[in-house]
Design a protein around this motif. Structure first.
Motif, PDB file in Angstrom:
ATOM      1  N   LEU A 197      54.836  35.024  12.979  1.00 27.99           N
ATOM      2  CA  LEU A 197      55.327  36.372  12.693  1.00 27.99           C
ATOM      3  C   LEU A 197      54.862  37.346  13.769  1.00 27.99           C
ATOM      4  CD1 LEU A 197      56.766  38.368  10.824  1.00 27.99           C
ATOM      5  CD2 LEU A 197      54.635  38.547   9.497  1.00 27.99           C
ATOM      6  N   ALA A 198      53.621  37.235  14.177  1.00 28.43           N
ATOM      7  CA  ALA A 198      53.094  38.125  15.216  1.00 28.43           C
ATOM      8  C   ALA A 198      53.864  37.964  16.524  1.00 28.43           C
ATOM      9  CB  ALA A 198      51.610  37.841  15.441  1.00 28.43           C
ATOM     10  N   LEU A 199      54.142  36.727  16.908  1.00 33.55           N
ATOM     11  CA  LEU A 199      54.893  36.484  18.143  1.00 33.55           C
ATOM     12  C   LEU A 199      56.295  37.085  18.056  1.00 33.55           C
ATOM     13  CD1 LEU A 199      54.004  32.798  19.155  1.00 33.55           C
ATOM     14  CD2 LEU A 199      53.476  34.888  20.422  1.00 33.55           C
ATOM     15  N   ALA A 200      56.947  36.876  16.894  1.00 33.62           N
ATOM     16  CA  ALA A 200      58.297  37.412  16.723  1.00 33.62           C
ATOM     17  C   ALA A 200      58.295  38.938  16.779  1.00 33.62           C
ATOM     18  CB  ALA A 200      58.875  36.935  15.392  1.00 33.62           C
ATOM     19  N   ARG A 230      47.182  28.902  20.035  1.00 32.82           N
ATOM     20  CA  ARG A 230      48.298  29.721  19.574  1.00 32.82           C
ATOM     21  C   ARG A 230      47.814  31.128  19.238  1.00 32.82           C
ATOM     22  NH1 ARG A 230      51.726  28.037  15.100  1.00 32.82           N
ATOM     23  NH2 ARG A 230      53.036  29.579  16.129  1.00 32.82           N
ATOM     24  N   ALA A 231      46.631  31.219  18.636  1.00 34.45           N
ATOM     25  CA  ALA A 231      46.066  32.537  18.363  1.00 34.45           C
ATOM     26  C   ALA A 231      45.742  33.255  19.672  1.00 34.45           C
ATOM     27  CB  ALA A 231      44.803  32.401  17.504  1.00 34.45           C
ATOM     28  N   ARG A 236      46.269  37.399  24.068  1.00 30.75           N
ATOM     29  CA  ARG A 236      46.556  37.710  25.476  1.00 30.75           C
ATOM     30  C   ARG A 236      47.792  38.588  25.619  1.00 30.75           C
ATOM     31  NH1 ARG A 236      45.313  31.669  27.969  1.00 30.75           N
ATOM     32  NH2 ARG A 236      43.068  31.979  28.293  1.00 30.75           N
ATOM     33  N   ALA A 237      48.805  38.349  24.786  1.00 32.04           N
ATOM     34  CA  ALA A 237      50.012  39.175  24.844  1.00 32.04           C
ATOM     35  C   ALA A 237      49.697  40.625  24.483  1.00 32.04           C
ATOM     36  CB  ALA A 237      51.070  38.610  23.894  1.00 32.04           C
ATOM     37  N   VAL A 238      48.835  40.816  23.495  1.00 33.43           N
ATOM     38  CA  VAL A 238      48.423  42.164  23.101  1.00 33.43           C
ATOM     39  C   VAL A 238      47.604  42.814  24.216  1.00 33.43           C
ATOM     40  CG1 VAL A 238      46.997  43.488  21.470  1.00 33.43           C
ATOM     41  CG2 VAL A 238      48.519  41.678  20.625  1.00 33.43           C
ATOM     42  N   ALA A 246      43.719  45.583  21.050  1.00 37.90           N
ATOM     43  CA  ALA A 246      43.385  44.400  21.837  1.00 37.90           C
ATOM     44  C   ALA A 246      41.922  43.998  21.698  1.00 37.90           C
ATOM     45  CB  ALA A 246      43.732  44.630  23.304  1.00 37.90           C
ATOM     46  N   SER A 247      41.013  44.968  21.762  1.00 35.43           N
ATOM     47  CA  SER A 247      39.586  44.635  21.716  1.00 35.43           C
ATOM     48  C   SER A 247      39.196  44.062  20.360  1.00 35.43           C
ATOM     49  CB  SER A 247      38.739  45.867  22.035  1.00 35.43           C
ATOM     50  OG  SER A 247      38.994  46.904  21.095  1.00 35.43           O
ATOM     51  N   ASP A 248      39.757  44.608  19.285  1.00 34.48           N
ATOM     52  CA  ASP A 248      39.454  44.085  17.955  1.00 34.48           C
ATOM     53  C   ASP A 248      39.985  42.662  17.787  1.00 34.48           C
ATOM     54  OD1 ASP A 248      38.177  46.392  17.174  1.00 34.48           O
ATOM     55  OD2 ASP A 248      39.936  47.257  16.185  1.00 34.48           O
TER      56      ASP A 248
END
Length: 262
Positions: A197-200, A230-231, A236-238, A246-248
């Motif tokens: 879901l996150a990737l989509a 995968r996580a 990395r995308a964020v 991103a840091s969290d």
């Protein structure tokens, strides 16, 4: 095993021993891959394949190829994963669990290689074959395809090929496995679906929702070691988009990596 092979036995008994040994070697190889013990995994896969060939057991032989295809996917060697998944399908008994699983791996490999038509064709074959299977009413079995997983495989594959339809499939998986928000029955599957879901959502620039889904998956602590990559892909995308979350997410991911393996 060597002592058993030296014992006097009929040809049928010898074949049975080859088959049992092949399954054990294959299972051992799968565990070594999950633990990133590459040399041990390779050795066991070779032994399993040799035993399968001696016993003329096409199913075990096909699972050896399929298992190595999954390793290729996790290692990022998508061309090799594609070739291995096709080899698995070539020797797999028609309509068997391994035939379906190998086709699913083909779809994933093609998705990573950006081969849209081939990806959708593989998804369609998986859905048709899994629909024809009778659900296994017993306990979960690693080498028994669960038709209920077809939806999750579709979500993952579509997310990898960059199809926005992955969002709906991922949400369906989560709703089906945790209809009341209780993830205790299928925690790992729900975590994987949240990664999909996150990737989509990242692909459709719904960034806040994407970060929230990724956070749920990572903080659940139920992403298996073989799926940590995968996580990390989402993290990395964020980070590349320089989002404030991103840091969290990176911190949560480091915490996930530090968890003891079950």
């Amino acid at each position: 095993m060597a002592q058993l092979m030296d014992a006097r036995m009929t040809l049928a008994e010898q074949r049975r021993l080859f088959v049992v040994g092949g399954w054990f070697q294959l299972l051992g190889a799968t565990l070594h891959i999950d633990l990133h013990q590459e040399d041990a995994a390779t050795a066991r896969l070779r032994t399993a394949a040799a035993l399968a060939q001696h016993a003329e057991h096409r199913e075990i032989e096909a699972w050896c190829y399929e298992t190595d295809a999954w390793r290729g996917l996790t290692d990022g060697d998508y061309v090799r994963a594609l070739h291995l998944s096709q080899a698995a399908q070539d020797v797999a008994p028609a309509g068997s669990s391994v035939a379906i699983q190998a086709t699913a791996q083909e779809g994933r490999a093609r998705a990573r290689l950006g081969e849209g038509p081939g990806t959708y064709a593989a998804i369609d074959r998986v859905q048709r074959m899994s629909a024809a299977m009778r659900p296994n009413k017993g306990k979960e079995h690693h080498y028994q395809y669960d038709p209920g997983k077809a939806l999750a495989y579709t979500a993952t594959t579509l997310a990898w090929v960059g199809d926005s339809a992955a969002e709906d499939y991922a949400r369906q998986v989560i709703a089906r496995l945790a209809p009341t928000g209780d993830v205790e029955k299928w925690p790992r599957r729900v975590a994987s679906a949240n990664i999909d879901l996150a990737l989509a959502l990242l692909g459709s620039d719904r960034l806040d929702e994407a970060c929230s889904a990724a956070q749920r998956a990572i903080l659940s602590g139920r992403i298996v070691p073989s799926n940590h990559w995968r996580a990390l892909e989402v993290v990395r995308a964020v980070e590349q988009r320089q989002l404030p979350e991103a840091s969290d997410l990176r911190e949560a991911y480091q915490g996930l990596k530090a968890l003891p393996r079950e």
